[in-house]
Scaffold this active site. Structure first.
Site, PDB file in Angstrom:
ATOM      1  N   HIS A 171       1.016  -1.140   0.197  1.00  0.00           N
ATOM      2  CA  HIS A 171      -0.133   0.001  -0.016  1.00  0.00           C
ATOM      3  C   HIS A 171       0.734   1.103  -0.148  1.00  0.00           C
ATOM      4  CE1 HIS A 171      -3.704  -2.145   0.413  1.00  0.00           C
ATOM      5  NE2 HIS A 171      -3.477  -2.698   1.569  1.00  0.00           N
TER       6      HIS A 171
ATOM      7  N   ASP B 241      -3.500 -11.135  -1.983  1.00  0.00           N
ATOM      8  CA  ASP B 241      -4.025 -10.376  -0.764  1.00  0.00           C
ATOM      9  C   ASP B 241      -5.292  -9.818  -0.924  1.00  0.00           C
ATOM     10  OD1 ASP B 241      -4.352  -7.993   1.163  1.00  0.00           O
ATOM     11  OD2 ASP B 241      -2.183  -8.779   1.685  1.00  0.00           O
TER      12      ASP B 241
ATOM     13  N   HIS C 121      -6.684  -7.051  -0.109  1.00  0.00           N
ATOM     14  CA  HIS C 121      -6.944  -5.944  -0.467  1.00  0.00           C
ATOM     15  C   HIS C 121      -5.849  -5.554  -1.688  1.00  0.00           C
ATOM     16  CE1 HIS C 121      -6.933  -6.046   4.090  1.00  0.00           C
ATOM     17  NE2 HIS C 121      -7.748  -4.820   3.871  1.00  0.00           N
TER      18      HIS C 121
END
Length: 316
Positions: free
Chosen positions: A127, A164, A166
């Protein structure tokens, strides 16, 4: 039987966490290590210590001002490095630099022929943006790995596969316009989960249009949905053969994670890891570097990452 896969273990990796009570807490690393030991996996791999990235290596991906900001906030450990998900803590710079350095150590060992596969369990911090932290991620080791494969080895065609729960927004947007970075990201639909990105229509821009594959899955999707989507990943890899594969194998996509809504079993991770090894053996000399990513149910995390490591051992 070929060279054993490399597994990175050591205290420097255990220091990357945000304290008891935070989802990315101190229990994650030991949960995996204990399960890997219980299964005998640590006896079947080459265990190597972590490494620490230099400032110059961090700045291959990250803005110098941001790296300096993390270093300063790391001294007193006060406040947040983003808007509230990623707390500063004393030693945050050193801990995050160790995650990046360990991923880069995996790149080096693979590229110099010491192994064909390597696994950094605390890597995969997908991220973090070039100029800021996000979603528990201080520095983006995945992004630094891409830039280092280019700078140090002249690798131009790099696959980034992310399972993942996300969306790996920090990687996707950093290389959205880069036609040599092939992103394949299976994740929970952003309408229901942070960071809210990764729609099917996000396929790259400009010269990179068509070089990215985002597959959002609905809440509750399990192994059957994953396996169907995975067929698209394999087809995409066949159309875009890479010279190196980065594999972000976040375990928060398993059923029972406290902050996500997918329902995979560890079989999904085993299948993905096995097939990536088999594909890599054909197209890129077997080069696969795995990074643990998310996962906030420690039993799930241990099972999923051990499934990846087991696949690496069996495919050696």
């Amino acid at each position: 039987m070929g060279l054993p896969p490399v597994l990175f273990l050591g205290e420097a990796l255990s220091t990357y966490h945000f304290g008891a009570g935070h989802p990315f807490g101190p229990q994650r690393y030991p949960a995996f290590v204990q399960e890997a030991q219980r299964r005998g996996l640590t006896e079947r791999v080459a265990v190597r210590p972590p490494a620490v990235a230099t400032r110059a290596e961090l700045e291959r991906f990250h803005a110098p001002g941001y790296v300096q900001d993390v270093e300063q906030r790391s001294r007193d450990g006060a406040g947040f490095l983003d808007c509230g998900d990623t707390p500063a803590f004393v030693g945050a710079y050193e801990a995050a630099a160790a995650v990046v350095g360990t991923t880069l150590a995996g790149v080096r060992l693979i590229m110099d022929g010491s192994c064909r596969r390597a696994f950094n369990p605390i890597g995969g911090l997908h991220h973090a943006r070039r100029d800021r932290a996000a979603g528990f991620c201080v520095f983006n080791d995945c992004g630094v790995a891409v830039e280092s494969l280019r700078a140090d080895y002249g690798i131009e065609r790099i696959a980034y596969v992310d399972i993942d729960a996300h969306h790996g927004d920090g990687v996707y947007y950093a290389f959205e316009a880069d036609p040599g970075v092939f992103v394949m990201d299976l994740h929970e639909d952003g309408h229901y989960l942070y960071p809210g990105t990764g729609s099917r229509g996000e396929t790259g821009v400009g010269a990179a249009a068509g070089t990215k594959l985002n597959i959002p899955l609905p809440p509750g999707a399990g192994d059957p949905e994953f396996l169907a989507a995975w067929e698209r990943v394999e087809a995409f890899l066949a159309d875009h053969p890479p010279a190196f594969i980065l594999f972000q194998c976040g375990a928060d996509s398993l059923e029972g994670d406290p902050i996500t809504h997918l329902r995979y079993s560890q079989a999904a991770h085993a299948h993905a890891a096995t097939r990536l090894c088999q594909i890599a053996d054909v197209v890129c000399g077997g080069r696969v570097l795995a990074m643990g990513g998310g996962g906030y149910n420690t039993a799930n995390l241990a099972r999923a990452w051990c499934a990846v490591l087991s696949a690496f051992v069996e495919c050696a």
